[in-house]
Design a protein around this motif. Structure first.
Motif, PDB file in Angstrom:
ATOM      1  N   UNK A 662       9.479   3.195 -11.200  1.00  0.00           N
ATOM      2  CA  UNK A 662       8.152   3.284 -10.596  1.00  0.00           C
ATOM      3  C   UNK A 662       7.276   2.226 -11.232  1.00  0.00           C
ATOM      4  N   UNK A 663       6.641   1.387 -10.398  1.00  0.00           N
ATOM      5  CA  UNK A 663       5.807   0.300 -10.882  1.00  0.00           C
ATOM      6  C   UNK A 663       4.446   0.356 -10.215  1.00  0.00           C
ATOM      7  N   UNK A 664       3.403  -0.002 -10.975  1.00  0.00           N
ATOM      8  CA  UNK A 664       2.065  -0.121 -10.426  1.00  0.00           C
ATOM      9  C   UNK A 664       1.492  -1.467 -10.872  1.00  0.00           C
ATOM     10  N   UNK A 665       0.821  -2.152  -9.967  1.00  0.00           N
ATOM     11  CA  UNK A 665       0.189  -3.428 -10.293  1.00  0.00           C
ATOM     12  C   UNK A 665      -1.288  -3.357  -9.964  1.00  0.00           C
ATOM     13  N   UNK A 666      -2.077  -4.133 -10.693  1.00  0.00           N
ATOM     14  CA  UNK A 666      -3.518  -4.225 -10.463  1.00  0.00           C
ATOM     15  C   UNK A 666      -3.911  -5.692 -10.439  1.00  0.00           C
ATOM     16  N   UNK A 692      -7.494  -4.487  -6.667  1.00  0.00           N
ATOM     17  CA  UNK A 692      -6.574  -3.903  -5.698  1.00  0.00           C
ATOM     18  C   UNK A 692      -5.314  -3.460  -6.439  1.00  0.00           C
ATOM     19  N   UNK A 693      -4.892  -2.213  -6.196  1.00  0.00           N
ATOM     20  CA  UNK A 693      -3.699  -1.655  -6.822  1.00  0.00           C
ATOM     21  C   UNK A 693      -2.581  -1.533  -5.792  1.00  0.00           C
ATOM     22  N   UNK A 694      -1.357  -1.830  -6.215  1.00  0.00           N
ATOM     23  CA  UNK A 694      -0.157  -1.590  -5.415  1.00  0.00           C
ATOM     24  C   UNK A 694       0.792  -0.708  -6.219  1.00  0.00           C
ATOM     25  N   UNK A 695       1.555   0.112  -5.526  1.00  0.00           N
ATOM     26  CA  UNK A 695       2.483   1.040  -6.162  1.00  0.00           C
ATOM     27  C   UNK A 695       3.846   0.915  -5.485  1.00  0.00           C
ATOM     28  N   UNK A 696       4.916   0.876  -6.270  1.00  0.00           N
ATOM     29  CA  UNK A 696       6.258   0.760  -5.694  1.00  0.00           C
ATOM     30  C   UNK A 696       7.231   1.615  -6.482  1.00  0.00           C
ATOM     31  N   UNK A 714      -3.476   0.771  -2.928  1.00  0.00           N
ATOM     32  CA  UNK A 714      -3.267   2.197  -3.190  1.00  0.00           C
ATOM     33  C   UNK A 714      -4.508   3.043  -2.940  1.00  0.00           C
ATOM     34  N   UNK A 715      -5.668   2.580  -3.359  1.00  0.00           N
ATOM     35  CA  UNK A 715      -6.903   3.365  -3.246  1.00  0.00           C
ATOM     36  C   UNK A 715      -7.733   2.982  -2.024  1.00  0.00           C
ATOM     37  N   UNK A 736       1.351   2.217   3.840  1.00  0.00           N
ATOM     38  CA  UNK A 736       2.516   2.910   3.314  1.00  0.00           C
ATOM     39  C   UNK A 736       3.770   2.266   3.899  1.00  0.00           C
ATOM     40  N   UNK A 737       4.755   2.032   3.053  1.00  0.00           N
ATOM     41  CA  UNK A 737       5.994   1.401   3.480  1.00  0.00           C
ATOM     42  C   UNK A 737       7.167   2.132   2.826  1.00  0.00           C
TER      43      UNK A 737
END
Length: 744
Positions: A662-666, A692-696, A714-715, A736-737
């Protein structure tokens, strides 16, 4: 020019003959990393190691690209320090990328390559990147800045980006297939299969991407605002046996790309953006882009037992595009067409104009849509030579390259007129082909580069010199002569000859590698405005890298001293002076900044690891003189350049546990100016800061089969990315993907 080229190539070929032969057991000269190193630009002595490059060099490999499986190149390049980005469409279809403060417009101020070959539609005559390789099919991305970028050219001020496509596999049979489905009809599919035997290899590949879009056109809730992209690739190679003392390879590659995007240059007034940033005005309903790109490449490589390498590449790229989009409007029905931008500058004083944009009835034929129809061609041949050798205790790696290149842009544009009735655009008439623009821009260029990497103990020096000789021609035809039977009505020619020296240096101190470099920066002028001078600068950098086990870090300060900066007149920047394609001098500009990056991975027990990486870029770009310009406006000394964020920050962390991750980027971008200026930024000339946040997440069911999910934004942060060319434009909302991938 030709005698100088021949002389330097002769020197390059002859110099090693007087040197000691290298130790064939030396691992530092061995090939490592890819099947065909000629496709990489971060290659030293036959191996890839960005850490040892004398200058800023970053490699995003396939493993890193697969972490988030992004189909948007803007999201990928956020991971690299020194990259400036202005988003536009929310999908990365038309990226605006700059390096180290170079203007970002249509990525036309950097050198763009695919597999080491120039890939912009017309890299010299018209470099605006209306074609851009799909990041979702790439195997790796390489970014070179500073002294190292002089090796590639022609644009050496900011740097170079090389996209490495999927190579032919080395296995007897291998392949991969992945697919994603997401919000608002988003899809992304990528598959390839290939094989290699003792003397040949082949691979075929397909990449598909599309979406229904995230905007809604006024009064037309079901209208298309998305896109569809199709990419097809094939590669075939013949080569010597793996155990042969001489490694010879001949490879042919062909690619076909098609894109249809319901995109517009029309944005929103501030009040409308605040209430619904994903709204699209009715007047833009007919705006659509179509493009077709064909790519041909034939590469021959030869590697001798002493690691001497030769490579020859023949290449050609054909690109046709048509972007029909709203140009201007006869707001009051008097037969005179007015620019749209004043409506956004003062909406309260242009209520009638804003009402028509939103869908109010217009006078007959009052909306003019321009068919920006253009055809591009670029082709050439490039040769390279590389030879590692020794003189006593000193190691050398001599490299030379030569490129002959031709490209052209052909414009045969017309216009269509529509009446807006009950929110619908009704066709009235159109002009003949060429009635709006009927011209050609052509370029012929010869360039060579000579470099010697010299290793003396812990010190490495990399002196190099590049030459660019360019002939630019613009042919203007009578707009009433679409067949061009009467020949050009006006011919303008420009010749540019430029020598570009560079010197990079590194010094190893244990786990620390000190870096310094100085180089001559250059970008050629276009063939339009004869008063436009070449863009020139002196570029300097200093810093260091650290590597110890799982910990890596770098800090590089840079300074670019421009004697002249060019402004490019394009519709994407809202230019309304001169002809599209003209360039304007801005004089002296200084850009200074700092690039920081660090990464590590902390192991918790046997099964759990916590990766962490962070990137920060500080950029201070300002004009060094005061002047009045129809293009730049009123500029005072010390004014900041527009669309260059002062602060950019990217961080990524997560958790890996056995088969799951699980990864999160900002990503943080500070506010930017939309016009040159200093001090506090007025709201109508500002793009606000954003994060901007992304989650994978990924779960490996087997060694070759895995499931994947991602949340972009994400938000669901609603943010603006630009005010040009007309009105505020939004970034993409939350998406969402989910998908799966299999490889064998």
């Amino acid at each position: 020019m030709y005698r100088a080229t021949a002389s330097l190539i002769a020197i390059a070929l002859a110099a090693p003959a007087y040197a000691n032969e290298k130790d064939p057991t030396d691992e530092r000269q061995s090939q490592d990393g890819i099947a065909n190193p000629s496709e990489s630009i971060i290659v030293i002595g036959g191996r890839i190691d960005a850490y040892e490059v004398a200058g800023a060099a970053d490699l995003i490999d396939g493993e890193e690209l697969s972490e988030f499986e992004h189909g948007d190149v803007n999201r990928v390049l956020r991971q690299v320090p020194g990259v400036n980005i202005q988003e536009e469409d929310g999908f990365g279809l038309f990226p605006n990328i700059g390096l180290r403060g170079a203007p970002v417009e249509r990525s036309s101020n950097i050198t763009l390559m695919e597999d080491g070959v120039l890939i912009a539609p017309a890299p010299y005559a018209a470099p605006a990147a209306y074609y851009f390789p799909a990041i979702g099919r790439m195997d790796a991305v390489e970014v070179i800045k500073g002294a190292g970028s002089v090796r590639y050219g022609p644009r050496t001020i900011g740097g170079a980006i090389n996209f490495r496509s999927t190579p032919i596999p080395t296995e007897s049979l291998a392949g991969e297939a992945s697919g994603q489905l997401g919000s608002r009809g988003y899809y992304q599919g990528h598959g390839w299969i290939g094989a290699s035997a003792d003397n040949f290899g082949a691979m075929v590949e397909s990449y598909q991407q599309g979406s229904d879009g995230f905007k809604t056109i006024d009064g037309l809730p079901g209208a298309e605002t998305g896109f569809q992209r199709q990419d097809y690739r094939a590669r075939f190679a013949v080569h010597t046996n793996p155990d042969s003392p001489v490694d010879a390879r001949l490879e042919f590659a062909y690619g076909r790309s098609e894109l249809e995007a319901n995109e517009t240059y029309l944005g929103l007034a501030d009040a409308d953006f605040a209430s619904d940033p994903y709204r699209r005005y009715s007047a833009s309903q007919r705006d659509v882009f179509t493009g077709e790109h064909d790519q041909y490449r034939l590469t021959g490589t030869l590697r001798l037992p002493d690691d001497t390498q030769f490579a020859v590449t023949l290449y050609r790229n054909d690109f046709t595009r048509s972007w029909s989009k709203l140009q201007d409007i006869d707001f009051d029905g008097d037969g005179s067409f007015d620019a749209i931008q004043p409506v956004f500058d003062a909406p309260s004083s242009n209520e009638r104009g804003l009402a028509i944009l939103r869908g109010a009835d217009s006078a007959e034929g009052a909306l003019r849509i321009r068919n920006n129809n253009r055809v591009y061609r670029s082709e050439g041949v490039q040769l390279s030579f590389e030879r590692p050798f020794e003189t006593g205790e000193v190691r050398h790696n001599l490299a030379a390259s030569l490129r002959y290149h031709e490209d052209e842009e052909d414009r045969l544009q017309n216009e269509e007129f529509y009446t807006q009735t009950d929110g619908d655009l009704v066709f009235v008439r159109q002009t003949a082909p060429g009635a709006q623009a009927n011209r050609e821009a052509k370029a012929k260029a010869i360039a060579f580069y000579l470099e010697n990497r010299i290793e003396i103990g812990g010190l490495t020096l990399t002196p190099g010199i590049r030459y660019e000789g360019i002939d630019l021609t613009r042919l203007d035809y009578d707009r009433a002569d679409p067949a061009r039977l009467d020949g050009p009505a006006r011919i303008r020619k420009t010749n540019v000859d430029e020598w570009l020296p560079a010197l990079g240096a590194t010094y190893a101190l244990g786990d620390v590698l000190l870096i310094a470099g100085a180089s001559r920066g250059f970008s050629p002028p276009g063939p339009g405005n004869p008063e436009a001078r070449a863009e020139k600068s002196w570029n300097y950098e200093f810093g260091g890298r650290f590597r110890n086990g799982a910990i890596q870090a770098s800090a590089i300060a840079f300074y670019s001293d421009y004697s002249n900066l060019l402004g490019n007149c394009t519709q994407s920047v809202g230019c309304s002076v001169g002809d599209i394609g003209d360039q304007f001098n801005a004089g002296a500009v200084s850009v200074k900044g700092l690039e920081l990056a660090a990464s590590t991975e902390h192991q918790v027990g046997r099964e759990i690891s916590i990766p962490f990486s962070v990137v920060y870029t500080l950029t201070d770009a300002q004009f060094e003189s005061s002047f009045e310009s129809a293009f730049f406006g009123s500029v005072s000394q010390g004014d900041a350049l527009p669309y260059i964020a002062r602060h950019q920050f990217y961080a990524e962390t997560g958790l890996a546990f056995g088969p799951a991750s699980l990864l999160v980027s900002a990503n943080y971008t500070s506010q930017v100016r939309t016009e040159a200026g200093s001090g506090d930024i007025s709201p109508d000339e500002r793009i606000d800061e954003r994060i901007v946040f992304d989650l994978a997440g990924r779960f490996a069911l087997t060694e070759g089969l895995s499931l994947f999910a991602r949340v972009d934004n994400l938000f669901d942060n609603a943010y603006a990315v630009a005010r040009r060319p007309s009105g505020l434009r939004p970034g993409a909302p939350r998406r969402f993907v989910a998908g799966a991938s299999v490889r064998f």
